[in-house]
Design an enzyme around this catalytic site. Structure first.
Site, PDB file in Angstrom:
ATOM      1  N   LYS A  78     -28.220 -42.930 -57.899  1.00 36.24           N
ATOM      2  CA  LYS A  78     -29.610 -42.452 -57.972  1.00 36.24           C
ATOM      3  C   LYS A  78     -30.539 -43.600 -58.357  1.00 36.24           C
ATOM      4  CE  LYS A  78     -32.350 -38.824 -60.310  1.00 36.24           C
ATOM      5  NZ  LYS A  78     -32.320 -37.679 -61.229  1.00 36.24           N
ATOM      6  N   SER A 158     -34.445 -33.244 -59.741  1.00 36.04           N
ATOM      7  CA  SER A 158     -34.926 -34.498 -59.196  1.00 36.04           C
ATOM      8  C   SER A 158     -33.873 -35.276 -58.414  1.00 36.04           C
ATOM      9  CB  SER A 158     -35.453 -35.379 -60.334  1.00 36.04           C
ATOM     10  OG  SER A 158     -34.389 -35.750 -61.210  1.00 36.04           O
ATOM     11  N   SER A 182     -31.780 -31.177 -63.307  1.00 34.47           N
ATOM     12  CA  SER A 182     -31.895 -32.055 -62.132  1.00 34.47           C
ATOM     13  C   SER A 182     -30.575 -32.456 -61.487  1.00 34.47           C
ATOM     14  CB  SER A 182     -32.684 -33.315 -62.484  1.00 34.47           C
ATOM     15  OG  SER A 182     -34.037 -32.999 -62.633  1.00 34.47           O
TER      16      SER A 182
END
EC number: 6.3.5.7
Length: 495
Positions: A78, A158, A182
């Site tokens: 990420k 997210s 998330s």
């Protein structure tokens, strides 16, 4: 072997050990899949040279017989994790051009274990969002579709790029972070597994901070066994993170027996929300029945302060964000706004932050600054902290009464269409976190497991919440649920 990118971590690890395949072959299969899936916008910084270099090194380690479980396995990272000499932007314009000279602890541990980084994954800007629509790179797209409808769906947020990449078999697994859901919400939206470990289990050092008392890194994988394998590599004490727990990391995979006889699973009455879709209600009831059939005892429990969780979270998280994001000012790194003749340092700060931060980040920084300001600190921030303590005590009381895990829905709906939740009403978007934020406020481990499809063929997930530091036990309960649910559906390939 064909379709190497479709293997799970466990399958790929065993194939590597048996010399049926090399890490280079696995990596090339994933790189090819990534290049063919640009429409999903999951990978935003591709690193094929680094990937192939690490794959070759992993093959040497495997040959030498010195290979941990993650060695040679291609994964995505990420964009919130700092990666040395590779853009690490947290999906924000303000960090444009930032290439750290250091590696986050988690990504370093994965690299040390021989994992192969394929590139950086899309996400909501500074991890603020539930739909991956606040990214400077544009929206990440869910590989799933509603029936024959061509409308693009959100992969959740997210960690939307991570979820999309794992679900579409672009990588074998990915790192995610979870501040209010998330990891678990995107996992549920894309039919994969995602675990948020206990706060302090994974180091936060080198991960761009959103809300420091809530953020936790975790793995996003194709199944529960993979989550156990990858979580073990990500955990461990880190002296560079003052909140990192000095605890031994167990062999999580060895704890996956599937035997949950005599375990007490709590069903919280407060999670039965008004207007909850019948499909979610049924999935939850079915999940409880599956665990009961596996030998667990299902008990009704109460978590009385649940209704205050979302308001408390949306005071505490923005407050910490406004403090953490104060460092992005255009002085030392990242993007600096063009200044006019006569502009001073104040104008530089104002212009840089106004241009560099997107609307959602600006909104949360403003909310956070407001609740921390003189006159409102006690009314909002301190009160929210007290509520947080009460929410934590609710869980402690339930666990003290002998409950081993808690079963809830992961999300209030299946994946929604990109653009369907308008910016006009951000509260609608915030309600997506209704089942997940309590876990972050209490610092507990939580896992989302895919358990079924809705009427339009979209995946739905169930969440299990465990006792602090007992990720192994939680993973085993999730493993039993996964076996009973038998979820094997994959998105039809349209990209």
């Amino acid at each position: 072997m064909s379709d190497l990118n479709k293997l799970s971590l466990a399958e790929a690890r065993d194939a590597l050990r048996n010399r049926d395949v090399t890490s280079v072959e696995l990596t090339e299969a994933c790189l090819k899949a990534i290049d063919a899936a640009d429409v999903l916008n999951a990978f935003v910084h591709k690193t094929p040279e680094i990937a192939l270099e690490r794959a070759k090194a992993a093959d040497e380690r495997i040959k030498a017989g010195d290979a941990p479980a993650m060695c040679g396995l291609p994964i995505g990272i990420k964009d919130l994790f700092c990666t040395k000499c590779v853009p690490s932007q947290a999906a924000s314009k303000i960090l444009d051009g930032f290439k750290p000279e250091y590696e986050s602890t988690v990504s370093q541990q994965l690299a040390d274990a021989g994992a192969v980084m394929l590139g950086k994954l899309n996400m909501d800007e500074f991890a603020m969002g539930s739909s991956n629509e606040t990214s400077v790179y544009g929206n990440a797209v869910n590989p799933w579709r509603r029936g024959n409808d061509d409308a693009q769906l959100t992969p959740g947020g997210s960690s939307g790029g991570s979820a999309s990449a794992v679900a579409a078999d672009l990588c074998l697994a990915a790192t995610g972070t979870d501040t209010g859901g998330s990891i678990r919400q995107p996992a549920a939206f894309t039919g994969i597994t995602g675990i948020k470990p206990t706060y302090g289990r994974c180091s936060r050092w080198g991960i761009v901070a959103f809300a420091s008392s809530l953020d936790q890194a975790g793995p996003m994988t194709k199944n529960v066994r993979d989550a156990a394998i990858m979580l073990e590599a990500m955990c461990g004490h880190d002296p560079k993170d003052s909140t990192s727990a000095e605890l031994a990391v167990p062999n999580f995979e060895a704890m996956l027996t599937g035997d949950i006889k005599g375990k007490k699973i709590g069903i919280p009455k407060e999670y039965r929300m008004d207007g909850m879709p019948a499909e979610i209600e049924k999935l939850w009831a079915d999940g409880a029945e599956m665990l009961k059939a596996a030998g667990a005892e299902i008990v009704d429990i109460s978590l009385p302060h649940t209704k205050y969780a979302l308001p408390a979270y949306y005071v505490i998280a923005p407050a910490e964000a406004s403090s953490n994001l104060a460092r992005y000012d255009g002085v030392r790194y990242g993007r600096r706004a063009q200044l006019a003749q006569g502009d001073g340092i104040t104008e530089m700060y104002e212009k840089t932050r106004a241009e560099g931060f997107g609307h959602e980040v600006q909104r949360r920084v403003m909310v956070g600054t407001y609740v921390l300001s003189a006159g409102f600190y006690d009314a909002y921030y301190n009160r929210a902290r007290k509520v947080r303590t009460l929410i934590k005590k609710d869980f402690e009381d339930v666990f003290a009464a002998g409950v081993d895990a808690i079963l809830t829905p992961a999300t209030p709906s299946a994946a929604f269409g990109l653009g369907e939740m308008t910016e006009a009403d951000p509260v609608q978007m915030y309600l997506n976190d209704v089942f997940t934020v309590t876990v972050n406020l209490a610092g507990l481990p939580g896992i989302s497991v895919p358990a079924g499809l809705d009427g339009q063929g979209l995946p739905l997930g169930l969440q299990l919440i465990g006792r602090p530091w007992e990720e192994g036990d939680l993973l085993n309960t999730a493993y039993a649920l996964e076996n009973a649910a038998g979820f094997v559906a994959k998105p039809g390939k349209w990209w």
